[in-house]
Design a protein around this motif. Structure first.
Motif, PDB file in Angstrom:
ATOM      1  N   VAL A 151       0.860  -1.185   0.000  1.00 18.32           N
ATOM      2  CA  VAL A 151       0.000   0.000   0.000  1.00 18.32           C
ATOM      3  C   VAL A 151       0.901   1.241   0.000  1.00 18.32           C
ATOM      4  N   THR A 152       0.585   2.201  -0.855  1.00 21.97           N
ATOM      5  CA  THR A 152       1.260   3.500  -0.839  1.00 21.97           C
ATOM      6  C   THR A 152       0.207   4.601  -0.964  1.00 21.97           C
ATOM      7  N   HIS A 153       0.646   5.832  -0.777  1.00 23.14           N
ATOM      8  CA  HIS A 153      -0.254   6.984  -0.860  1.00 23.14           C
ATOM      9  C   HIS A 153      -0.815   7.097  -2.286  1.00 23.14           C
ATOM     10  N   VAL A 154      -2.069   7.483  -2.402  1.00 20.39           N
ATOM     11  CA  VAL A 154      -2.746   7.535  -3.701  1.00 20.39           C
ATOM     12  C   VAL A 154      -2.217   8.641  -4.620  1.00 20.39           C
ATOM     13  N   ASN A 155      -1.583   9.653  -4.066  1.00 22.59           N
ATOM     14  CA  ASN A 155      -1.111  10.764  -4.901  1.00 22.59           C
ATOM     15  C   ASN A 155       0.399  10.928  -4.963  1.00 22.59           C
TER      16      ASN A 155
END
Length: 194
Positions: free
Chosen positions: A135-139
Motif C-alpha cells: 500500500v502507498t499513498h494515492v497521490n
C-alpha cells in the motif's frame, strides 16, 4: 475472450487504534476486497491473454466501489491503495498480471484524482495462500507514512483453476508514523511520486 465467472467475494475491514503507543484520535481504517474467479487459461499455455483485461474491467470497477462503500463511501478519505492476485496452481504468474490494469485503473477511477501508480504483487499458490498487498499513498508514492501492506487470503481458494483478485484501500497514515520523509501535507501532486 472468456466470460468472467466469480465463485465468491470476501470483504475485510479493520480499524487500527494503536500499535503499542497511545490510542490515535482517529483510528486508521484499512480494507480489502477479494473476488475468486475461474481462471480461463488454467492448465494450458495460451499465447494471447491480454484481451481478458478488458473483460475484468467491470469487475474491477464494481469491487472498487464496494470497497469504497465499506470504508465509509467518501473517496476523499481514501489516501492509500494497492492490488494483488493469487493464481491457483494450474495457472501461471502472468495470469495474475492481468489484474494490473483493471484493478489499478478501477481504483483510480473510483477515487477520482489519484495520481500515483497502484503498487501490486502476485504469486501462484493453493487454497489458503496469503498475500501481502503493498500500500502507498494515492497521490505520491514517496510518502513514507503510508508505506504499508495488508495480508489477505481466501481459506478455500484459489483452487487450482482459479485466481483471487485483490484490491486494498486505506484511510490515513500508519498509526504512530514517525520515520520522516515526504509528508502527505507537502505533496506537490505533479508526477505521482512527490
Amino acid at each position: 475472450m472468456p466470460e468472467v465467472k466469480v465463485r465468491k467475494k470476501l470483504l475485510i475491514t479493520e480499524e487500527v487504534f494503536h500499535e503499542g503507543g497511545p490510542v490515535a484520535a482517529t483510528p486508521r481504517k484499512r480494507g480489502a476486497i477479494i473476488a475468486v474467479i475461474e481462471n480461463p487459461f488454467a492448465g494450458r499455455y495460451e499465447p494471447e491473454i491480454a484481451g481478458f483485461m478488458d473483460d475484468l474491467t467491470p469487475l474491477g470497477v464494481a469491487l472498487a466501489g464496494e470497497l469504497l462503500k465499506a470504508l465509509g463511501g467518501d473517496a476523499k478519505a481514501i489516501d492509500g491503495y494497492g492490488k494483488g492476485a493469487i493464481v491457483g496452481a494450474n495457472g501461471e504468474l502472468e495470469h495474475g498480471a492481468l489484474w494490473h490494469v483493471p484493478g489499478g485503473y478501477a481504483m483510480r477511477e473510483i477515487l477520482g484524482d489519484a495520481k500515483a501508480i497502484v503498487p501490486s504483487t502476485k504469486k501462484v499458490g493453493g487454497p489458503g495462500t496469503k498475500l501481502d498487498v503493498p500500500v502507498t499513498h494515492v497521490n505520491a508514492s514517496y510518502v513514507r507514512s503510508h508505506f504499508d501492506a495488508m495480508e489477505v487470503g481466501v481459506p478455500d481458494g484459489p483452487k487450482a483453476n482459479e485466481i483471487a483478485l485483490v484490491l486494498v484501500m486505506s484511510c490515513g497514515p500508519r498509526i504512530h508514523a514517525r520515520v520522516g520523509g515526504l509528508a502527505a501535507k507537502d505533496i506537490k501532486g505533479e508526477d505521482g511520486l512527490r
